[in-house]
Design a protein around this motif. Structure first.
Motif, short mmCIF file in Angstrom:
data_model
loop_
_atom_site.label_atom_id
_atom_site.label_comp_id
_atom_site.label_asym_id
_atom_site.label_seq_id
_atom_site.Cartn_x
_atom_site.Cartn_y
_atom_site.Cartn_z
N THR A 182 -13.91 -10.98 -33.70
CA THR A 182 -12.69 -10.46 -34.32
C THR A 182 -11.85 -11.62 -34.79
OG1 THR A 182 -12.73 -8.54 -32.84
CG2 THR A 182 -10.66 -9.01 -33.97
N GLY A 183 -11.71 -11.72 -36.10
CA GLY A 183 -10.89 -12.76 -36.70
C GLY A 183 -9.59 -12.16 -37.23
N THR A 184 -8.95 -12.88 -38.11
CA THR A 184 -7.70 -12.42 -38.70
C THR A 184 -7.95 -11.38 -39.79
OG1 THR A 184 -6.75 -14.60 -38.28
CG2 THR A 184 -5.60 -13.20 -39.86
N LEU A 185 -8.98 -11.60 -40.61
CA LEU A 185 -9.24 -10.72 -41.76
C LEU A 185 -10.58 -10.00 -41.70
CD1 LEU A 185 -7.99 -13.12 -44.60
CD2 LEU A 185 -6.76 -11.22 -43.53
N LEU A 186 -11.36 -10.25 -40.66
CA LEU A 186 -12.71 -9.71 -40.62
C LEU A 186 -13.14 -9.47 -39.19
CD1 LEU A 186 -15.36 -10.42 -43.00
CD2 LEU A 186 -16.00 -11.16 -40.73
N GLN A 187 -14.03 -8.48 -39.01
CA GLN A 187 -14.53 -8.16 -37.66
C GLN A 187 -16.00 -7.77 -37.74
OE1 GLN A 187 -12.98 -4.54 -35.72
NE2 GLN A 187 -12.67 -5.83 -33.92
N VAL A 188 -16.77 -8.20 -36.73
CA VAL A 188 -18.17 -7.80 -36.59
C VAL A 188 -18.29 -6.98 -35.31
CG1 VAL A 188 -20.57 -8.58 -36.35
CG2 VAL A 188 -18.95 -9.91 -37.75
N THR A 189 -18.85 -5.77 -35.43
CA THR A 189 -19.11 -4.95 -34.26
C THR A 189 -20.59 -4.60 -34.20
OG1 THR A 189 -18.70 -2.82 -35.35
CG2 THR A 189 -16.80 -3.91 -34.34
N LEU A 190 -21.07 -4.36 -32.99
CA LEU A 190 -22.44 -3.90 -32.76
C LEU A 190 -22.36 -2.43 -32.37
CD1 LEU A 190 -23.51 -6.84 -30.43
CD2 LEU A 190 -23.89 -6.67 -32.90
N MET A 191 -23.36 -1.64 -32.79
CA MET A 191 -23.38 -0.23 -32.41
C MET A 191 -24.78 0.16 -31.97
SD MET A 191 -20.88 1.62 -35.17
CE MET A 191 -20.51 2.99 -34.06
N SER A 192 -24.83 1.06 -30.99
CA SER A 192 -26.08 1.68 -30.55
C SER A 192 -25.83 3.18 -30.53
CB SER A 192 -26.48 1.17 -29.16
OG SER A 192 -27.70 1.77 -28.76
N ILE A 193 -26.44 3.88 -31.47
CA ILE A 193 -26.23 5.32 -31.63
C ILE A 193 -27.44 6.04 -31.03
CG2 ILE A 193 -25.74 7.17 -33.28
CD1 ILE A 193 -23.75 4.74 -33.37
N PRO A 194 -27.22 6.90 -30.03
CA PRO A 194 -28.36 7.58 -29.38
C PRO A 194 -29.08 8.53 -30.34
CG PRO A 194 -26.27 8.47 -28.59
CD PRO A 194 -25.93 7.32 -29.48
N VAL A 195 -30.29 8.89 -29.99
CA VAL A 195 -31.09 9.84 -30.78
C VAL A 195 -30.26 11.11 -30.99
CG1 VAL A 195 -33.17 11.27 -30.78
CG2 VAL A 195 -33.27 8.91 -29.94
#
Length: 179
Positions: free
Chosen positions: A72-85
């Motif tokens: 998480t930066g000032t202007l940008l964010q990276v997230t990871l997701m795991s969506i179940p079946v």
């Protein structure tokens, strides 16, 4: 206008980062100082606005939570997701945020539209596919495969609080209502 250009440029740099990740053959990678075929330790946490180099595929695959903020930066964010079946990201709209997603594993149905009642854009996406969602579009991503859908998402500007971890879809929905 200048802010949108900066956000677009930053997003494109991260897209390039994801496409050109270090796949060194033999010897030691000059970027990560890691020996070829050596697996780096995955530590799932928000690395904040610090310079960071990591194997995004390994991190996305290791994430078991619905959503984990990775950077998480000032202007940008990276997230990871795991969506179940059979699960989904959930129908949502980000009025001020462009979003880039990349599927690391699994298969999904991607829906987008100008209103939540008219999701006229419908595509299938799978491992190694990118999904780009313009600000203001209603969207949902549904896991149509037979294993968890593993992906990462880049938001510009930031969408979630620093160090966000939502174990489940329900937990994420509750947090959105409180946010």
């Amino acid at each position: 206008m200048k802010t949108r250009f900066v956000l677009f440029f930053t997003t494109m740099l991260l897209l390039g980062w994801s496409i050109t990740s270090c796949h060194c053959k033999g010897g030691t990678c000059p970027f990560t100082k890691q020996k070829a075929n050596e697996k780096a330790e995955v530590v799932l946490k928000d690395y904040g606005a610090e310079p960071t180099v990591l194997d995004i595929d390994a991190y996305a695959m290791a994430n078991e939570d619905f959503r984990t903020a990775l950077w998480t930066g000032t202007l940008l964010q990276v997230t990871l997701m795991s969506i179940p079946v059979g699960g989904e990201v959930g129908l949502e709209q980000h009025n001020e945020t462009d979003q880039f997603l990349r599927i690391e594993d699994g298969q999904a149905e991607v829906l987008m539209g100008d209103t939540k009642e008219a999701l006229t854009f419908n595509k299938t996406a799978e491992k190694d596919f990118a999904i780009i969602i313009p600000a203001g579009k209603w969207h949902n991503i549904i896991n149509t495969g037979d294993k968890p859908l593993k992906l990462y998402s880049i938001y510009a500007p930031v969408q979630h609080p620093h160090s966000t971890v939502h174990k489940t879809f329900e937990e994420a929905e509750e947090a959105e209502h409180q946010h």
